[in-house]
Design a protein around this motif. Structure first.
Motif: not given
Length: 239
Positions: A176-198
């Motif tokens: 995930l560290f090395f793929l972060a540059g590909v994954i993170m730009p595809l996310t939003t704060p709402e997606m991160i919040a729901n991921f954390s809650a899940c």
């Protein structure tokens, strides 16, 4: 960029597991049994705090339901148990004085729980992604300190097999560290919040499992953690 966080996190878990395995047999049984219960309470508390970050509940419910069906269909929990028992036998032969004092059922209940905490905990996943983008290793360094204590606690009861949980932990955090540059730009704060809650719901289930309250099939819920971000994005597009 050097992956400082993943190195510290995995090293902390490994050192804790080795320390717990070496001195575990010297610790009174009442302490070895009581410490995991304490971590069960900690896991429940962490889960509750993460669930409070929820943005919208329906995507999380859908993700866990669909993920659970997928997990049950592929028998992920049974697969992990079979692999763990196959690995446990040669380790017990290699370290005959460090065999787990737990029954097979209790052993598997605790082993799967600690495996989930180390490998697919939202703190580790987001921490690796965050460091890969920003270079901030503080989240994973903090997790490494916690994993050191957690690994030592469980290794005292389960033995050297806890050291092996570092292998999937390394694969996931470094990947995930090395793929972060590909994954993170595809996310939003709402997606991160729901991921954390899940993930928080999974942490709560882990706490119940460690404490012996309810043996949730946590491994079967992992697909839900993978699905929650795309389902959240789709939900926001529709509603």
């Amino acid at each position: 960029m050097l992956p400082v966080g993943p190195i510290v996190d995995c090293l902390g878990a490994l050192l804790g597991a080795v320390l717990g395995s070496v001195i575990g047999h010297k610790i009174p049984s009442r302490i070895r049994e009581g410490l995991p219960l304490t971590f069960g309470i900690i896991s429940l508390g962490m889960g509750i705090s993460m669930v409070m970050k929820v943005h919208s509940l329906p995507p999380i419910i859908l993700s866990l339901l669909i993920g659970s069906v997928i997990g049950e269909g592929f028998r992920l929990e049974q697969l992990v148990e079979k692999i763990a028992f196959k690995v446990k036998r040669p380790i017990d032969k290699l370290f005959p004085n460090n065999q787990s004092s737990e029954s097979d059922d209790v052993f598997m209940q605790k082993f799967v729980a600690v495996l989930i905490v180390f490998t697919v905990g939202p703190t580790g996943i987001f921490g690796a992604l965050n460091e890969g983008i920003t270079g901030d290793a503080s989240m994973l360094i903090s997790k490494g300190l916690l994993d050191f204590c957690t690994a030592a606690i469980f290794a005292a009861a389960l033995g050297y097999i806890v050291c092996l949980t570092v292998i999937p932990q390394m694969i996931i955090t470094f990947g995930l560290f090395f793929l972060a540059g590909v994954i993170m730009p595809l996310t939003t704060p709402e997606m991160i919040a729901n991921f954390s809650a899940c993930g928080g719901m999974m942490m709560m289930a882990t706490g119940f499992r460690i404490s012996g309250i309810k043996n949730f099939p946590i491994t079967n819920l992992i697909p839900g953690l993978i699905l929650v971000m795309p389902i959240t994005a789709l939900w926001m597009m529709i509603f």
